[in-house]
Design an enzyme around this catalytic site. Structure first.
Site, PDB file in Angstrom:
ATOM      1  N   ASP A  79      75.548  32.077  22.699  1.00  0.00           N
ATOM      2  CA  ASP A  79      75.531  30.768  22.049  1.00  0.00           C
ATOM      3  C   ASP A  79      75.448  30.972  20.524  1.00  0.00           C
ATOM      4  OD1 ASP A  79      75.329  27.996  21.976  1.00  0.00           O
ATOM      5  OD2 ASP A  79      73.149  27.975  22.236  1.00  0.00           O
ATOM      6  N   ASP A  83      80.771  31.092  16.039  1.00  0.00           N
ATOM      7  CA  ASP A  83      80.585  29.832  15.320  1.00  0.00           C
ATOM      8  C   ASP A  83      80.866  30.042  13.834  1.00  0.00           C
ATOM      9  OD1 ASP A  83      79.809  27.520  14.151  1.00  0.00           O
ATOM     10  OD2 ASP A  83      77.803  27.440  15.042  1.00  0.00           O
ATOM     11  N   HIS A  97      71.594  19.345  17.228  1.00  0.00           N
ATOM     12  CA  HIS A  97      70.616  20.160  17.961  1.00  0.00           C
ATOM     13  C   HIS A  97      69.199  19.600  17.821  1.00  0.00           C
ATOM     14  CE1 HIS A  97      73.982  23.058  17.405  1.00  0.00           C
ATOM     15  NE2 HIS A  97      73.713  23.256  18.679  1.00  0.00           N
ATOM     16  N   SER A 108      71.393  17.197  24.509  1.00  0.00           N
ATOM     17  CA  SER A 108      70.187  16.782  25.218  1.00  0.00           C
ATOM     18  C   SER A 108      70.006  15.277  25.089  1.00  0.00           C
ATOM     19  CB  SER A 108      68.959  17.509  24.651  1.00  0.00           C
ATOM     20  OG  SER A 108      68.876  18.812  25.211  1.00  0.00           O
ATOM     21  N   ASN A 153      76.304  21.593  26.414  1.00  0.00           N
ATOM     22  CA  ASN A 153      75.167  22.465  26.104  1.00  0.00           C
ATOM     23  C   ASN A 153      73.846  21.697  26.100  1.00  0.00           C
ATOM     24  OD1 ASN A 153      77.171  24.302  25.596  1.00  0.00           O
ATOM     25  ND2 ASN A 153      76.479  24.836  23.549  1.00  0.00           N
ATOM     26  N   SER A 176      67.257  21.610  24.491  1.00  0.00           N
ATOM     27  CA  SER A 176      66.027  20.883  24.126  1.00  0.00           C
ATOM     28  C   SER A 176      65.394  20.136  25.296  1.00  0.00           C
ATOM     29  CB  SER A 176      66.318  19.894  22.996  1.00  0.00           C
ATOM     30  OG  SER A 176      66.718  20.597  21.850  1.00  0.00           O
TER      31      SER A 176
END
Ligand code: G3H
Ligand code: 13P
Ligand code: ZN
Length: 325
Positions: A96, A118, A192, A228, A268, A271
């Protein structure tokens, strides 16, 4: 000595993505750093018969140790086989937010079947060059590569961005063609962590941009990071037992479900798992202050995590029942 992922029983993401895009669902990519998280992922995905991507950040790699991670991933396949009575769900091991070519190579040499490079914090041409270099190496080893275009707001390891830089639909076709990536992470308003929107702000992601991107690269595999949902019952439980998470807000399940039905084939989630574990552990500590056997709080944390993942597979990503398609 380099290890080949197929020798560990892992698969790359080619087949998973092809089927997910066609079937209108998304593959769960759950981050793990320790045994309980890994157990919960394997149990939940085996019970729901979902393919799964085990996701490891560079922070997780430092925390858990690379050698241990390799054996844990191999163990995950054997454990899935045991739970599945001889038949295991497809499992991929994915880096990741890889930030350098060297890190991607090192992961591929130690058994990863998929890597993310990334380059989203670099300018466009540098992102293309770096991503292309990783793809050239990875494809020689049959490893799949995820690239990223656009910048998510929030903190990713040491890099932080205050505002989203949405992915530019005009750039995606050129990026995919020049780099040869297998999938593309895009920025459409996810971020994120547990604080994705400010109070009073419209808590919505830009599905219109997603649909525009889909038109430019029809059928291509799209990835959503920062997905999340920050379940409010978990936030309330954490705060009830001494935590202090103010104004934690996530992505709505309805919007994720809609994204999963389109070209989004990997979602993805990290959290939410952290919140589920923390809520369960805080509750044990608050209600049973005399308890000091780690199994008595990590066990409930693992159970809570497993339920969370089953819910995601069944009700949000739609991946349940697709392991053996
Ligand atoms: O995208 C970030 C993931 O949630 C991993 O987080 O770098 O703290 O392991 P981490
Ligand atoms: P969340 O912080 O929303 O769980 O996102 C995780 C992620 O994108 C990992 O790459
Ligand atoms: Zn991410």
């Amino acid at each position: 000595m380099a290890v080949k992922y197929s020798d560990l029983g892992l698969v790359n993401t080619v087949d998973m993505f092809k089927k997910a895009v066609k079937g209108g669902y998304a593959i769960p990519a759950y981050n793990f750093n320790n045994m309980e998280q890994l157990q919960a992922i394997v149990m939940a995905c085996t019970e729901t018969e979902s393919p799964v991507i085990l996701q490891v950040s560079s922070g997780a790699r430092k925390y858990a140790n690379q050698t241990l991670l390799q054996y844990m991933a191999q163990g995950a396949v054997a454990y899935a086989k045991e739970l599945g009575k001889g038949k295991n769900i497809p499992i991929s091991l994915h880096l990741d937010h890889g930030d350098t070519y060297e890190l991607c190579v090192s992961c591929i040499e130690s058994g990863f079947s998929s890597v993310m490079i990334d380059g989203s914090h670099h300018d466009y041409n540098a992102n293309v060059e770096l991503t292309k270099k990783v793809v050239e190496y990875a494809h020689k080893h049959d490893v799949t590569v995820e690239g990223e275009l656009g910048v998510l707001a929030g903190v990713e390891d040491d890099v932080s961005a205050e505002h989203h830089t949405y992915t530019e639909p005009d750039q995606v076709e050129d990026f995919v063609k020049k780099t040869g990536v297998d999938s593309l992470a895009i920025s459409i308003g996810t971020s994120h962590g547990a604080y994705k929107f400010k109070p009073g702000q419209k808590a919505e992601i830009r599905l219109d941009i997603l649909h525009e991107i889909e038109k430019r690269i029809p059928g291509f595999s799209i990835v959503l990071h920062g997905s999340s949902s920050v379940p409010q019952d978990l936030v309330a439980k954490i705060n009830k037992h001494g935590g202090k998470l103010d104004d934690a807000i996530g992505i709505s399940e309805d919007q994720l479900r809609e994204a999963a039905k389109s070209a989004v084939c990997k979602i993805n989630i990290d959290s939410d798992g952290r919140l589920a574990m923390t809520a369960a552990i805080r509750e044990v500590f608050a209600l049973k202050p005399a308890e000091f056997d780690p199994r008595k709080y990590l066990g409930p944390a693992r159970d809570a995590l497993k339920e969370l993942y089953k819910h995601k597979n069944d009700k949000v990503l739609g991946s349940s029942g697709h392991a053996f398609d």
